[in-house]
Design an enzyme around this catalytic site. Structure first.
Site, PDB file in Angstrom:
ATOM      1  N   HIS A 250       8.279  -0.281 -10.639  1.00  0.00           N
ATOM      2  CA  HIS A 250       9.561   0.011  -9.986  1.00  0.00           C
ATOM      3  C   HIS A 250      10.634   0.473 -10.978  1.00  0.00           C
ATOM      4  O   HIS A 250      11.801   0.529 -10.629  1.00  0.00           O
ATOM      5  CB  HIS A 250      10.075  -1.185  -9.174  1.00  0.00           C
ATOM      6  CG  HIS A 250       9.179  -1.581  -8.049  1.00  0.00           C
ATOM      7  ND1 HIS A 250       9.574  -2.496  -7.085  1.00  0.00           N
ATOM      8  CD2 HIS A 250       7.930  -1.215  -7.704  1.00  0.00           C
ATOM      9  CE1 HIS A 250       8.596  -2.663  -6.215  1.00  0.00           C
ATOM     10  NE2 HIS A 250       7.585  -1.891  -6.575  1.00  0.00           N
TER      11      HIS A 250
ATOM     12  N   ASP B 118       1.563   2.134  -8.825  1.00  0.00           N
ATOM     13  CA  ASP B 118       1.801   1.264  -7.680  1.00  0.00           C
ATOM     14  C   ASP B 118       2.153   2.175  -6.494  1.00  0.00           C
ATOM     15  O   ASP B 118       3.287   2.583  -6.346  1.00  0.00           O
ATOM     16  CB  ASP B 118       2.955   0.310  -8.007  1.00  0.00           C
ATOM     17  CG  ASP B 118       3.410  -0.529  -6.839  1.00  0.00           C
ATOM     18  OD1 ASP B 118       2.682  -0.587  -5.833  1.00  0.00           O
ATOM     19  OD2 ASP B 118       4.517  -1.103  -6.912  1.00  0.00           O
TER      20      ASP B 118
ATOM     21  N   ASP C 167      -3.547  -3.435  -4.400  1.00  0.00           N
ATOM     22  CA  ASP C 167      -2.138  -3.286  -4.768  1.00  0.00           C
ATOM     23  C   ASP C 167      -1.657  -4.371  -5.726  1.00  0.00           C
ATOM     24  O   ASP C 167      -0.467  -4.566  -5.894  1.00  0.00           O
ATOM     25  CB  ASP C 167      -1.289  -3.293  -3.490  1.00  0.00           C
ATOM     26  CG  ASP C 167       0.143  -2.846  -3.728  1.00  0.00           C
ATOM     27  OD1 ASP C 167       0.402  -2.176  -4.742  1.00  0.00           O
ATOM     28  OD2 ASP C 167       1.007  -3.173  -2.893  1.00  0.00           O
TER      29      ASP C 167
ATOM     30  N   HIS D 191      -1.349   1.552  -0.340  1.00  0.00           N
ATOM     31  CA  HIS D 191      -0.225   2.239   0.325  1.00  0.00           C
ATOM     32  C   HIS D 191       0.066   3.568  -0.349  1.00  0.00           C
ATOM     33  O   HIS D 191      -0.164   3.747  -1.551  1.00  0.00           O
ATOM     34  CB  HIS D 191       1.020   1.343   0.391  1.00  0.00           C
ATOM     35  CG  HIS D 191       1.611   0.936  -0.924  1.00  0.00           C
ATOM     36  ND1 HIS D 191       2.480   1.734  -1.624  1.00  0.00           N
ATOM     37  CD2 HIS D 191       1.484  -0.216  -1.651  1.00  0.00           C
ATOM     38  CE1 HIS D 191       2.866   1.104  -2.730  1.00  0.00           C
ATOM     39  NE2 HIS D 191       2.277  -0.072  -2.775  1.00  0.00           N
TER      40      HIS D 191
ATOM     41  N   ASP E  87       3.101   5.311  -0.439  1.00  0.00           N
ATOM     42  CA  ASP E  87       4.430   5.584  -0.995  1.00  0.00           C
ATOM     43  C   ASP E  87       4.591   4.967  -2.373  1.00  0.00           C
ATOM     44  O   ASP E  87       3.802   4.114  -2.806  1.00  0.00           O
ATOM     45  CB  ASP E  87       5.527   5.089  -0.062  1.00  0.00           C
ATOM     46  CG  ASP E  87       5.482   3.584   0.160  1.00  0.00           C
ATOM     47  OD1 ASP E  87       4.370   3.024   0.249  1.00  0.00           O
ATOM     48  OD2 ASP E  87       6.561   2.950   0.250  1.00  0.00           O
TER      49      ASP E  87
ATOM     50  N   GLU F  60       5.324   1.049   2.349  1.00  0.00           N
ATOM     51  CA  GLU F  60       5.165  -0.345   1.919  1.00  0.00           C
ATOM     52  C   GLU F  60       6.374  -0.814   1.113  1.00  0.00           C
ATOM     53  O   GLU F  60       6.820  -1.947   1.257  1.00  0.00           O
ATOM     54  CB  GLU F  60       3.875  -0.485   1.095  1.00  0.00           C
ATOM     55  CG  GLU F  60       3.514  -1.909   0.725  1.00  0.00           C
ATOM     56  CD  GLU F  60       4.080  -2.370  -0.619  1.00  0.00           C
ATOM     57  OE1 GLU F  60       3.938  -3.559  -0.943  1.00  0.00           O
ATOM     58  OE2 GLU F  60       4.664  -1.528  -1.357  1.00  0.00           O
ATOM     59  N   GLU F  61       6.885   0.062   0.257  1.00  0.00           N
ATOM     60  CA  GLU F  61       7.916  -0.354  -0.684  1.00  0.00           C
ATOM     61  C   GLU F  61       9.244  -0.664  -0.002  1.00  0.00           C
ATOM     62  O   GLU F  61      10.041  -1.450  -0.518  1.00  0.00           O
ATOM     63  CB  GLU F  61       8.126   0.734  -1.749  1.00  0.00           C
ATOM     64  CG  GLU F  61       6.896   1.046  -2.595  1.00  0.00           C
ATOM     65  CD  GLU F  61       6.509  -0.089  -3.532  1.00  0.00           C
ATOM     66  OE1 GLU F  61       7.168  -1.140  -3.505  1.00  0.00           O
ATOM     67  OE2 GLU F  61       5.544   0.075  -4.295  1.00  0.00           O
TER      68      GLU F  61
END
Length: 540
Positions: A510, A124, A178, A81, A83, A154-155
């Site tokens: 994150h 990520d 991922d 992904h 983003d 995705e996030e």
């Protein structure tokens, strides 16, 4: 940007992976802000003569022809992904809208790492993108026909994958890049949903007493701030069970404790703000309130509560702080300082404390795997004026607009649910709906996605495991994870597709502590090339 000794890498192609990752990192690509990265990927594919297309969601597909002699093999989809979660340290001047990520290489215990300066790194899933593009850029890596699939958003809720037309891809084998642990192949993931609770609630003069007459705030009701900070945060799926504190929950519990211990005193909430992303365990939360509880008592209560939380054996956040200080509203006329009434403050607290948080259930069939969990991700108040303007975000000025003449203020809560079982997920959604009805909050479901229930008997999985054994001389671990992968969407949309997910060691995902283990990243790169090179033996 610090350079790294390029002679360190055993695989010379890995230097290309790092170079591409650096270029990706220069492009702002927060969720919902992926136009630039989509355009860059589209240009990358077209400049090399590959058939490239972009859909209405900004998903990109680059089709790479097979190496000589492999043209008749089935196509393999490589997927990542575009983003990233955009989190930064308090006080960082970084703008995720305009600035690229500032990278920092370092070594520790003879292992190479990559991190960012005061922000999330974006490994990520930037490292997955870099793997895919490095393969496309090389004339020396053997592979079958490839479909390089770059999905958006995705996030936030896997919305790029969910919005993709079924004919956008055609391959029957998919390798998702991922995952976040080398030496592990993922064959199952949690599904999830994001829930929003909202309600417009009356506010009044903060200095009004029980009889709604103005009193002297300086003499009786003083404004204070409570701040919970210093928490590590983390991924709301993979880190939900390791003892990380939820700043929103800690703040609410402390505020509730004050209300229960000082029943004869007045406590009125002015505003609250905590958390920044639905898929992140909140690291910081704060609220303002007025009370006639003495300042010395408040500070003692905060210190006692912080010590109590820290003494819990399962708590794993050593730098947590709970602080109370007098709030500076010196530029606000007392008659204009607005708060929720004491009764409404109590009702808000009762609702917030009733929202479940953390691990609800462990898997009965897979050891140490969380089956179902919830994360109290974001809490914020918004003035009546902002609400009716439909503002998407609070600016610094609007955040301080707690002395508006308007008579209502909106309370908004964003909550994320995850489960590896579709039935359990639906049951928990119903429970949350019932909770909202009980407390008269508006209820909204967004970004729901299905779990990817594991198939441990897949022949494709078995053959990928054998390739790892042959390449590195040890067995790969086969696991399911309590995080959302787009494989769950693909499993639902393309019922016959065969999938695995792999990736390097990424810690602190994150959060601004996000770190990529480059030695592990190199191993994943070698492994991916071996799967593609050996694909006739990897089919299942």
């Amino acid at each position: 940007m610090q350079t790294i000794n390029q002679n360190r890498w055993n695989d010379s192609d890995f230097k290309t992976v790092l170079s591409i990752f650096e270029e990706i990192s220069s492009i702002p690509r927060c969720s919902k802000n992926e136009e630039q990265i989509a355009a860059w990927l589209e240009k990358f594919g077209k400049e090399r003569g590959f058939e490239t297309k972009r859909d209405h969601c900004n998903n990109i597909l680059i089709q790479v022809p097979a190496s000589p002699g492999m043209e008749n093999l089935p196509a393999v989809i490589l997927q990542a992904h575009t983003d990233m979660v955009c989190e930064k340290e308090t006080g960082s001047p970084h703008s995720f809208v305009t600035d690229g990520i500032s990278l920092r290489y370092f070594e520790e215990n003879n292992i190479s790492y990559l991190t960012a300066d005061q922000t999330t790194l974006g490994a990520d899933n930037g490292i997955g993108m870099a793997y895919m593009l490095a393969i496309a850029a090389s004339a020396d890596i053997s592979h079958p026909p490839l479909e390089l699939l770059f999905t958006t958003d995705e996030e936030i809720g896997l919305t790029g994958a969910q919005g993709m037309d079924p004919d956008f891809i055609s391959g029957n084998y998919l390798i998702n890049l991922d995952s976040e642990e080398e030496g592990v192949v993922i064959v199952g993931c949690a599904g999830g949903t994001q829930i929003g609770f909202k309600r417009l609630i009356d506010v009044e003069n903060a200095c009004a007493g029980d009889n709604l007459e103005e009193t002297d705030c300086d003499a009786t009701l003083m404004p204070y701030n409570i701040v919970v900070s210093g928490l590590l945060g983390g991924h709301s799926g993979t880190d939900i069970h390791i003892g990380r504190g939820n700043a929103n929950l800690i703040l609410i519990q402390f505020f509730k404790r004050l209300a229960e211990r000082y029943t004869q005193n007045t406590i009125k909430l002015i505003k609250i703000k905590g958390g920044t992303a639905a898929n992140t365990i909140p690291r910081r939360a704060e609220l303002s309130f007025v009370t006639d509880i003495p300042a010395e008592n408040l500070k003692t209560e905060a210190a006692d509560y912080a010590a109590l939380i820290s003494s819990v054996p399962s708590f794993n956040d050593p730098n947590m702080a709970v602080e109370v200080a007098v709030a500076d509203f010196s530029n606000v006329q007392k008659s204009n300082l607005k708060s929720f009434s004491a009764k409404n403050t109590e009702r808000i607290l009762n609702f917030l404390i009733a929202i479940p948080n953390g691990v609800f259930e462990m898997s009965a069939s897979i050891p140490d795997l969380v089956l179902t969990s919830g994360n109290l991700a974001i809490i914020k108040t918004r003035s009546n004026e902002e609400y009716f303007k439909g503002a998407e975000k609070e600016t610094e000025s609007s955040d301080l607009d707690i002395y508006t003449e308007k008579s209502k203020r909106e309370l908004e809560i964003i909550y994320s649910l995850r489960s590896g079982n579709d039935l359990r997920l639906k049951e928990k959604i119903k429970e949350m709906m019932a909770l909202s009805e009980k407390y008269h909050y508006n209820f909204e479901i967004t970004h729901t996605y299905s779990p990817w229930e594991p198939d441990f008997n897949s022949v494709f999985l078995k053959n990928c495991a054998e390739i790892y054994q042959k390449t590195f001389g040890k067995e790969i671990q086969i696991q399911a994870i309590h995080a959302g992968l787009e494989c769950g969407v693909f499993h639902r949309t393309f019922s016959g597709i065969k999938m695995v997910s792999i990736g390097p060691d990424i810690t602190g995902a994150h959060t601004p502590d996000e770190t990529l283990n480059l030695d592990a990243a190199e191993k994943v790169w070698i492994y991916l090339k071996e799967i593609l090179k050996s694909f006739p033996n990897a089919e299942g």
